[in-house]
Structure formats: structure tokens, C-alpha cells
Scaffold this motif. Sequence first.
Motif, mmCIF file in Angstrom:
data_model
loop_
_atom_site.group_PDB
_atom_site.id
_atom_site.type_symbol
_atom_site.label_atom_id
_atom_site.label_comp_id
_atom_site.label_asym_id
_atom_site.label_seq_id
_atom_site.Cartn_x
_atom_site.Cartn_y
_atom_site.Cartn_z
ATOM 1 N N PRO A 167 0.810 -1.222 0.000
ATOM 2 C CA PRO A 167 0.000 0.000 0.000
ATOM 3 C C PRO A 167 0.846 1.276 0.000
ATOM 4 O O PRO A 167 1.817 1.393 0.753
ATOM 5 C CB PRO A 167 -0.823 -0.127 1.289
ATOM 6 C CG PRO A 167 -0.937 -1.603 1.515
ATOM 7 C CD PRO A 167 0.384 -2.165 1.060
ATOM 8 N N LEU A 168 0.471 2.203 -0.858
ATOM 9 C CA LEU A 168 1.178 3.474 -0.984
ATOM 10 C C LEU A 168 0.652 4.445 0.068
ATOM 11 O O LEU A 168 -0.537 4.732 0.128
ATOM 12 C CB LEU A 168 0.959 4.044 -2.383
ATOM 13 C CG LEU A 168 1.612 5.391 -2.709
ATOM 14 C CD1 LEU A 168 3.124 5.314 -2.560
ATOM 15 C CD2 LEU A 168 1.227 5.828 -4.121
ATOM 16 N N THR A 169 1.567 4.951 0.893
ATOM 17 C CA THR A 169 1.205 5.897 1.942
ATOM 18 C C THR A 169 2.244 7.018 1.978
ATOM 19 O O THR A 169 3.241 6.997 1.244
ATOM 20 C CB THR A 169 1.159 5.225 3.332
ATOM 21 O OG1 THR A 169 2.517 4.941 3.762
ATOM 22 C CG2 THR A 169 0.360 3.930 3.297
ATOM 23 N N MET A 170 2.029 7.956 2.857
ATOM 24 C CA MET A 170 2.992 9.043 3.029
ATOM 25 C C MET A 170 4.269 8.567 3.709
ATOM 26 O O MET A 170 5.238 9.323 3.820
ATOM 27 C CB MET A 170 2.363 10.171 3.845
ATOM 28 C CG MET A 170 1.210 10.873 3.155
ATOM 29 S SD MET A 170 1.687 11.646 1.571
ATOM 30 C CE MET A 170 2.634 13.046 2.165
ATOM 31 N N ARG A 171 4.293 7.315 4.150
ATOM 32 C CA ARG A 171 5.493 6.745 4.772
ATOM 33 C C ARG A 171 6.163 5.697 3.879
ATOM 34 O O ARG A 171 7.105 5.024 4.320
ATOM 35 C CB ARG A 171 5.135 6.106 6.117
ATOM 36 C CG ARG A 171 4.615 7.096 7.156
ATOM 37 C CD ARG A 171 5.665 8.118 7.540
ATOM 38 N NE ARG A 171 5.211 9.029 8.589
ATOM 39 C CZ ARG A 171 5.931 10.047 9.055
ATOM 40 N NH1 ARG A 171 7.148 10.261 8.557
ATOM 41 N NH2 ARG A 171 5.449 10.824 10.000
ATOM 42 N N SER A 172 5.708 5.568 2.657
ATOM 43 C CA SER A 172 6.313 4.589 1.745
ATOM 44 C C SER A 172 7.737 4.997 1.358
ATOM 45 O O SER A 172 8.036 6.189 1.210
ATOM 46 C CB SER A 172 5.469 4.455 0.470
ATOM 47 O OG SER A 172 4.186 3.943 0.754
ATOM 48 N N ARG A 173 8.600 4.025 1.179
ATOM 49 C CA ARG A 173 9.976 4.285 0.754
ATOM 50 C C ARG A 173 9.976 4.703 -0.715
ATOM 51 O O ARG A 173 9.394 4.022 -1.564
ATOM 52 C CB ARG A 173 10.815 3.023 0.945
ATOM 53 C CG ARG A 173 12.235 3.111 0.419
ATOM 54 C CD ARG A 173 13.003 1.843 0.754
ATOM 55 N NE ARG A 173 14.254 1.766 0.022
ATOM 56 C CZ ARG A 173 14.418 1.109 -1.137
ATOM 57 N NH1 ARG A 173 13.396 0.453 -1.657
ATOM 58 N NH2 ARG A 173 15.587 1.093 -1.733
ATOM 59 N N ILE A 174 10.609 5.826 -1.025
ATOM 60 C CA ILE A 174 10.715 6.309 -2.407
ATOM 61 C C ILE A 174 12.159 6.704 -2.696
ATOM 62 O O ILE A 174 12.937 7.000 -1.794
ATOM 63 C CB ILE A 174 9.777 7.510 -2.662
ATOM 64 C CG1 ILE A 174 10.091 8.671 -1.718
ATOM 65 C CG2 ILE A 174 8.318 7.091 -2.561
ATOM 66 C CD1 ILE A 174 9.300 9.949 -2.021
#
Length: 221
Positions: A208-215
Motif C-alpha cells: 500500500p502506498l502511503t505518506m510513509r512509503s519508501r521512495i
Amino acid sequence: MSDDQHNIPVRKIGIGTRSITGRVPSLGKYESTLERDLMEILRFDPDIERFTPQPLTIEYYDQNGKLRSYTPDGLIHFKSTPSLYITPVLYEVKYRADFRKDWKTLLPKFRAAKTYCLNHGWRFQVFTEREIRTPYLNNVKFLWPYLEQTPSSEKKIQMLQILSDLDEADPDLLLCALCNDPMNRARLIPALWHLIGIGAIGCDLNIPLTMRSRIWAKESY
């Protein structure tokens, strides 16, 4: 053969027992919500060269020696490079409950499709809700509206440069590094989702893509 001809099914798409018919832009008609969801994934994937719904009819003999025919749901061709070739996929979309209920009828069809693919250098795959309705699909549906919201070149370069300097981050950290003002940070969010959607910013879309996902930055400037 033109792109339009590639997308013409060999049989008319009608109404089935789970039918909710419609059309996915650039890919064509679907006969169920599960098939629609797979087509949305294909439409999002930059490695797809072309997709043909119900591309061919395969004839085979059943256990009683009677001639039967089977039309798979679709054929996927992938983009190739001199160093990379991805085998085309002939496929069927089936709900798991339908497969369990009709397996005696379906297995001879699928065996015929596998034999056909073996002879043509393809592979055959059955997609069920287990393969289709995943966090990746949810991310695709979330990111799709942002693909057309192209940021300015300056904004894109700034985001990628700062993310490259950070090596890796999460969306929240990147936005904080870009701007101190919360309102201005909020205005940058569509540009961030756009860059993730087009692959300029890397992210594991299988979770799930969230504001805490690794990018991380996949393009550098």
C-alpha cells in the motif's frame, strides 16, 4: 496490422453470468469487473506494448473425441529491447469460485491453450482475484488520475534533485525538504504522485502506498 486491428476480438463480447460490461480506454471492452481490473493494470504498465482482447479461437478434442473450441480472454505483448525479451502471455480471467465449480470443463480448454502457447513461444496464464485484486491494483487506481497532472519542468527537476540528495526518503519527508509551509507542501502532492505514477520516482507499488512509503529517484538531473 494496425493498432485497431490488434485490438479486435475474434468473437463478440456479450453478457455472461457475472457480466458487468463496459470499456477501458485504449484497451476495449470487458465482461466482468475482474476483467476490468486486470485491464486497468495493463493500461498502467509501461512495459505493455499492446493488448488484444479475445485474440484467437483454439480448437481441441474433448475426452469423447468431439471437436470443441475455446477463446481465451486476452493476449499481452510486452515491449522488447535488444537485451530483453518478455514472452507474450495468452490469458484467461476467472473468479476462483467459478474455477472450482467448472474445473472439469475448464481444464481441457486450459490444456489446449498451454499446448498452443508452447507451439507459438508464448505462455498461458489464468488470472484470478488473488493475482488481480492486490495492493498494486489499489495503487494503480489511486495514481491513475494524477498521470495527466503533469508538473512544470522546474518542479519536476527540483523534486528529483532533492530526492536524489536524500538518497531515499518517504513522501512526507520529501515534501518537508521541499517546503516549510504546510499549504505549499499540499500543493506539491499531485506532482509527487504523478512522478511516482510515471516511474520517475521509484516506489514498491506491491504494498500500500502511503505518506510513509519508501521512495527514491529513478531519474537524475
